[in-house]
Design a protein around this motif. Structure first.
Motif, PDB file in Angstrom:
ATOM      1  N   LEU A 282      11.004 -44.288  -7.937  1.00 49.13           N
ATOM      2  CA  LEU A 282      11.754 -44.162  -6.769  1.00 49.13           C
ATOM      3  C   LEU A 282      11.701 -42.731  -6.028  1.00 49.13           C
ATOM      4  CD1 LEU A 282      15.269 -45.386  -8.215  1.00 49.13           C
ATOM      5  CD2 LEU A 282      13.356 -46.945  -7.254  1.00 49.13           C
ATOM      6  N   PHE A 283      10.813 -42.787  -4.891  1.00 45.75           N
ATOM      7  CA  PHE A 283      10.581 -41.659  -4.287  1.00 45.75           C
ATOM      8  C   PHE A 283      11.013 -41.313  -2.860  1.00 45.75           C
ATOM      9  CE2 PHE A 283       7.432 -42.020  -7.693  1.00 45.75           C
ATOM     10  CZ  PHE A 283       7.301 -40.605  -7.847  1.00 45.75           C
ATOM     11  N   PHE A 284      12.057 -40.558  -2.730  1.00 50.55           N
ATOM     12  CA  PHE A 284      12.964 -40.491  -1.368  1.00 50.55           C
ATOM     13  C   PHE A 284      12.168 -39.206  -0.757  1.00 50.55           C
ATOM     14  CE2 PHE A 284      15.549 -42.451  -4.489  1.00 50.55           C
ATOM     15  CZ  PHE A 284      16.343 -43.464  -3.944  1.00 50.55           C
ATOM     16  N   PHE A 285      12.257 -39.467   0.720  1.00 47.09           N
ATOM     17  CA  PHE A 285      11.499 -38.406   1.436  1.00 47.09           C
ATOM     18  C   PHE A 285      12.439 -37.941   2.397  1.00 47.09           C
ATOM     19  CE2 PHE A 285       8.035 -41.074   0.018  1.00 47.09           C
ATOM     20  CZ  PHE A 285       7.266 -40.295  -0.749  1.00 47.09           C
ATOM     21  N   SER A 286      12.436 -36.768   2.994  1.00 49.66           N
ATOM     22  CA  SER A 286      13.211 -36.034   4.105  1.00 49.66           C
ATOM     23  C   SER A 286      12.092 -35.651   5.092  1.00 49.66           C
ATOM     24  CB  SER A 286      13.917 -34.998   3.611  1.00 49.66           C
ATOM     25  OG  SER A 286      13.013 -34.078   2.845  1.00 49.66           O
ATOM     26  N   SER A 287      12.733 -35.555   6.371  1.00 52.83           N
ATOM     27  CA  SER A 287      11.846 -35.254   7.528  1.00 52.83           C
ATOM     28  C   SER A 287      11.278 -33.965   7.348  1.00 52.83           C
ATOM     29  CB  SER A 287      12.685 -35.250   8.679  1.00 52.83           C
ATOM     30  OG  SER A 287      13.880 -34.327   8.569  1.00 52.83           O
ATOM     31  N   ASP A 288      11.634 -32.902   6.420  1.00 54.69           N
ATOM     32  CA  ASP A 288      10.910 -31.793   6.536  1.00 54.69           C
ATOM     33  C   ASP A 288       9.735 -31.699   5.479  1.00 54.69           C
ATOM     34  OD1 ASP A 288      12.857 -31.791   4.457  1.00 54.69           O
ATOM     35  OD2 ASP A 288      12.845 -29.713   3.924  1.00 54.69           O
ATOM     36  N   VAL A 289       9.808 -32.845   4.707  1.00 55.09           N
ATOM     37  CA  VAL A 289       8.513 -32.974   3.826  1.00 55.09           C
ATOM     38  C   VAL A 289       7.392 -33.957   4.230  1.00 55.09           C
ATOM     39  CG1 VAL A 289       8.095 -33.655   1.420  1.00 55.09           C
ATOM     40  CG2 VAL A 289      10.260 -32.683   1.963  1.00 55.09           C
ATOM     41  N   PRO A 290       6.284 -33.347   4.454  1.00 46.16           N
ATOM     42  CA  PRO A 290       4.921 -34.433   5.166  1.00 46.16           C
ATOM     43  C   PRO A 290       4.616 -35.158   3.993  1.00 46.16           C
ATOM     44  CG  PRO A 290       4.450 -31.795   4.684  1.00 46.16           C
ATOM     45  CD  PRO A 290       5.743 -31.818   4.426  1.00 46.16           C
ATOM     46  N   VAL A 291       4.684 -36.315   4.085  1.00 51.23           N
ATOM     47  CA  VAL A 291       4.403 -37.111   3.147  1.00 51.23           C
ATOM     48  C   VAL A 291       3.566 -38.358   3.798  1.00 51.23           C
ATOM     49  CG1 VAL A 291       4.885 -38.804   1.189  1.00 51.23           C
ATOM     50  CG2 VAL A 291       6.123 -36.627   1.379  1.00 51.23           C
ATOM     51  N   GLY A 292       2.285 -38.619   3.277  1.00 45.66           N
ATOM     52  CA  GLY A 292       1.760 -39.620   3.799  1.00 45.66           C
ATOM     53  C   GLY A 292       1.703 -40.900   2.864  1.00 45.66           C
ATOM     54  N   ILE A 293       1.244 -41.913   3.239  1.00 45.59           N
ATOM     55  CA  ILE A 293       1.316 -43.116   2.531  1.00 45.59           C
ATOM     56  C   ILE A 293       0.004 -43.498   1.459  1.00 45.59           C
ATOM     57  CG2 ILE A 293       0.093 -44.798   4.212  1.00 45.59           C
ATOM     58  CD1 ILE A 293       2.396 -46.661   3.589  1.00 45.59           C
ATOM     59  N   ASN A 294      -0.927 -42.413   1.723  1.00 44.90           N
ATOM     60  CA  ASN A 294      -2.292 -43.095   1.024  1.00 44.90           C
ATOM     61  C   ASN A 294      -2.138 -42.756  -0.369  1.00 44.90           C
ATOM     62  OD1 ASN A 294      -3.663 -43.208   3.410  1.00 44.90           O
ATOM     63  ND2 ASN A 294      -4.274 -41.228   3.454  1.00 44.90           N
ATOM     64  N   THR A 295      -1.046 -41.974  -0.745  1.00 49.96           N
ATOM     65  CA  THR A 295      -0.967 -41.555  -2.284  1.00 49.96           C
ATOM     66  C   THR A 295      -0.479 -42.997  -3.004  1.00 49.96           C
ATOM     67  OG1 THR A 295       1.209 -40.954  -2.105  1.00 49.96           O
ATOM     68  CG2 THR A 295      -0.473 -39.246  -2.029  1.00 49.96           C
ATOM     69  N   LEU A 296       0.149 -43.820  -2.237  1.00 51.02           N
ATOM     70  CA  LEU A 296       0.770 -44.781  -2.997  1.00 51.02           C
ATOM     71  C   LEU A 296      -0.425 -46.052  -3.392  1.00 51.02           C
ATOM     72  CD1 LEU A 296       3.178 -46.958  -3.715  1.00 51.02           C
ATOM     73  CD2 LEU A 296       3.167 -47.583  -1.279  1.00 51.02           C
ATOM     74  N   TRP A 297      -1.239 -46.016  -2.278  1.00 51.57           N
ATOM     75  CA  TRP A 297      -2.381 -47.067  -2.510  1.00 51.57           C
ATOM     76  C   TRP A 297      -3.407 -46.552  -3.697  1.00 51.57           C
ATOM     77  CZ3 TRP A 297       0.178 -50.694  -0.683  1.00 51.57           C
ATOM     78  CH2 TRP A 297       0.574 -50.668   0.686  1.00 51.57           C
ATOM     79  N   THR A 298      -3.623 -45.331  -3.657  1.00 50.00           N
ATOM     80  CA  THR A 298      -4.399 -44.741  -4.827  1.00 50.00           C
ATOM     81  C   THR A 298      -3.681 -44.750  -6.064  1.00 50.00           C
ATOM     82  OG1 THR A 298      -3.834 -42.630  -4.002  1.00 50.00           O
ATOM     83  CG2 THR A 298      -5.727 -43.358  -3.130  1.00 50.00           C
ATOM     84  N   ALA A 299      -2.256 -44.467  -6.295  1.00 52.67           N
ATOM     85  CA  ALA A 299      -1.835 -44.571  -7.545  1.00 52.67           C
ATOM     86  C   ALA A 299      -1.459 -45.689  -8.141  1.00 52.67           C
ATOM     87  CB  ALA A 299      -0.337 -43.476  -7.303  1.00 52.67           C
ATOM     88  N   LEU A 300      -0.925 -46.483  -7.269  1.00 49.06           N
ATOM     89  CA  LEU A 300      -0.674 -47.868  -7.871  1.00 49.06           C
ATOM     90  C   LEU A 300      -1.724 -48.532  -8.882  1.00 49.06           C
ATOM     91  CD1 LEU A 300       1.941 -49.751  -5.406  1.00 49.06           C
ATOM     92  CD2 LEU A 300       2.372 -48.796  -7.805  1.00 49.06           C
ATOM     93  N   PRO A 301      -2.859 -48.759  -8.212  1.00 46.64           N
ATOM     94  CA  PRO A 301      -3.863 -49.426  -8.907  1.00 46.64           C
ATOM     95  C   PRO A 301      -3.936 -48.911 -10.154  1.00 46.64           C
ATOM     96  CG  PRO A 301      -4.642 -49.253  -6.691  1.00 46.64           C
ATOM     97  CD  PRO A 301      -3.303 -48.369  -6.934  1.00 46.64           C
TER      98      PRO A 301
END
Length: 540
Positions: free
Chosen positions: A265-284
């Protein structure tokens, strides 16, 4: 005086003291003060342990079996120092709140043996969450805590005393941590006996990127150190705010091959710049978890990312034995599709999709089509759909539910369907939709459709009528639970009672959020003919 013969039977004594176990004790009475309730439990057990050796042997495993605070462990050492907690800003003391710490490189061997003995009795370590076991009044029951710097000293004591573990029989560990030094407790308590780990990191907000990277790196290192030691780990939950699911985290998780349940469970806030790429590289990377049966994923899928990969159904599944999947925070339906293709499974038994933001019926239909292709044998599906961010309703976008879920109706053998909508005026539910559902899924046992607005026609809102109940009663003979957004039982919409079929349907629960009726007695005989085994509930 000779003791009662019952005291000579260990099974009887153990059964009596088992009622002091936290899981039993919390149901003993209505709880108003979690702190008083927990202290009463602990005092009763401590007093019982001093009565005689028979009581001691039965009470101590229960007394030390569940710890909501690590203070009892450090107080076993004479080198433990007690100090009042002070405000870091002004130095003032907090009344009645104390901090215990250890600053000793060596302690007597007798104390180490005592620490090891009582540590071996601990089965559950649930720090800062004991109040939730009684009620939801605050997360902290205790007015004392351990200085996090003590764990380094305690680790040094164990290292100097030879091989050994502080908590060799620990089964469950839950830790809310707000400082990097607090993570040392998990390192110290990690053992092969651990079956469940629950880590919750509240937030990294309004901090420098350097400090956020330090937190990220520290947690990654923690998982790398701890998870390989927990060789019997079956359930792992990691909740982080402001951090990312990184490939290094996933690699550490993959080193726990006995995992059956995984919650990320990873929650993000507007002041934290988080992209989506880490999800696709981490899950496999977690693909070595061949025994994983349950995956819960909360990840921000609303952030646009040009690096989002195009995953096709031919890629194959990373978790072929997955049986339960829960996805939360899937606001962007376009990014949800590759995620489902990544975890596709022919063995999935339950899929819960929550937080899906409605865009249009064609997008929702595409998602349903992806679900049908990725999980062709899915028997249970639940979904929460929220309305679009823009206000107003475009009448050209209104569509019936059966059109949106047409791919599911055509191919998946559902036995349970739950759809909840929130502020979605574009999806309507009518008798025709329920007729399509009853025709497509004759083995339905649970059907819950709530939150839908009625379709407006020239004659007014078109609500669900008794005709749909007849369709469901005859088309879904195994239906046990039925929840509808509305039910129109006005006399003008009903036929004579005798014209409805007399069935022996086994439906036990029927509810509607809105009843439109002349008098309740009008429809009661009809419903009784269709569902004679309904359980009476005055709230429904």
């Amino acid at each position: 005086m000779q003791p009662h013969r019952a005291l000579s039977v260990p099974d009887i004594i153990n059964d009596v003291f088992r009622y002091f176990d936290l899981d039993h004790w919390k149901h003993a009475a209505f709880v108003r003060d979690p702190s008083a309730t927990e202290n009463t439990r602990l005092r009763s057990l401590a007093a019982s342990a001093r009565v005689c050796t028979v009581f001691r042997d039965a009470a101590l495993p229960v007394l030390w079996g569940s710890l909501g605070n690590a203070v009892p462990l450090v107080r076993l050492l004479s080198a433990c120092i007690k100090e009042p907690l002070k405000n870091a800003a002004n130095g003032k003391e907090y009344p009645g709140i104390y901090v215990f710490r250890i600053e000793a490189a060596r302690v007597p061997s007798q104390e180490m043996e005592r620490l090891k003995y009582y540590g071996s009795l601990v089965r559950k370590l649930d720090l800062n969450a004991m109040a939730s076991r009684y009620c939801e009044r605050g997360p902290n029951v205790y007015s004392y805590t351990v200085d996090p710097s003590s764990w380094a000293y305690l680790q040094a004591l164990f290292d100097g005393d030879g091989p050994g573990l502080l908590l060799p029989n620990l089964r469950y560990c839950a830790l809310d941590f707000g400082h990097l030094s607090e993570l040392s407790l998990l390192r110290l308590g990690a053992s092969p006996s651990l079956s469940t780990i629950n880590l919750h990191y509240p937030s990294v907000r309004r901090v420098s990127p350097e400090l956020r990277e330090e937190w990220q790196s520290t947690i990654e290192q923690l998982l790398s150190d701890v998870l390989p030691l927990a060789t019997q780990l079956e359930s792992f939950k990691l909740t982080c705010r402001g951090l990312q699911l990184s490939p290094r985290m996933a690699a550490s998780i993959a080193r726990a091959p006995s995992l059956r349940s995984l919650e990320l469970l990873f929650f993000f806030s507007s002041d934290v710049p988080v992209g989506i790429n880490t999800l696709w590289t981490a899950l496999p990377i977690i693909s070595p978890l061949e025994q994983l049966q349950r995956l819960v994923l909360f990840h921000d899928l609303s952030t646009e990312s040009p690096g989002t990969p195009s995953v096709t159904s031919s890629t194959g599944s990373i978790l072929p034995q997955l049986q339960e999947l829960e996805v939360f925070g899937a606001q962007n339906a376009l990014h949800l599709r590759p995620l489902l293709q990544l975890v596709q499974s022919t063995t999935l038994q339950r899929f819960n999709l929550k937080g899906l933001q409605y865009r249009d019926v064609s997008t929702l239909r595409e998602i349903c089509d992806t679900i049908a292709k990725c999980f062709p044998s899915l028997p249970s599906f639940s979904c929460h759909i929220s309305g679009p961010s823009e206000t107003g309703t475009d009448l050209t976008m209104i569509a019936p539910l059966r059109k949106a879920i047409a791919p599911l109706l055509a191919s998946i053998p559902l036995t349970s369907l739950k759809i909840v909508t929130s502020r979605v005026p574009y999806l309507t539910l009518t008798d025709d939709d329920l007729a399509a559902i009853s025709a497509s899924w004759p083995r339905l046992r649970i059907l819950a459709l709530t939150g839908f607005d009625p379709k407006f026609t020239s004659k007014g809102p078109a609500r669900i009528t008794v005709a749909s109940l007849v369709k469901l009663a005859t088309g879904c003979p195994e239906l046990q639970r039925l929840e509808l957004p509305s039910l129109d039982v006005r006399a003008s919409h009903l036929a004579p009672v005798e014209s409805y079929p007399l069935l022996d349907h086994r439906l036990e629960f029927l509810s509607a959020w809105e009843y439109v009726r002349d008098e309740r007695e009008t429809a009661a005989p009809i419903i009784n003919r269709l569902f004679p085994h309904l359980k009476v509930n005055p709230l429904h």
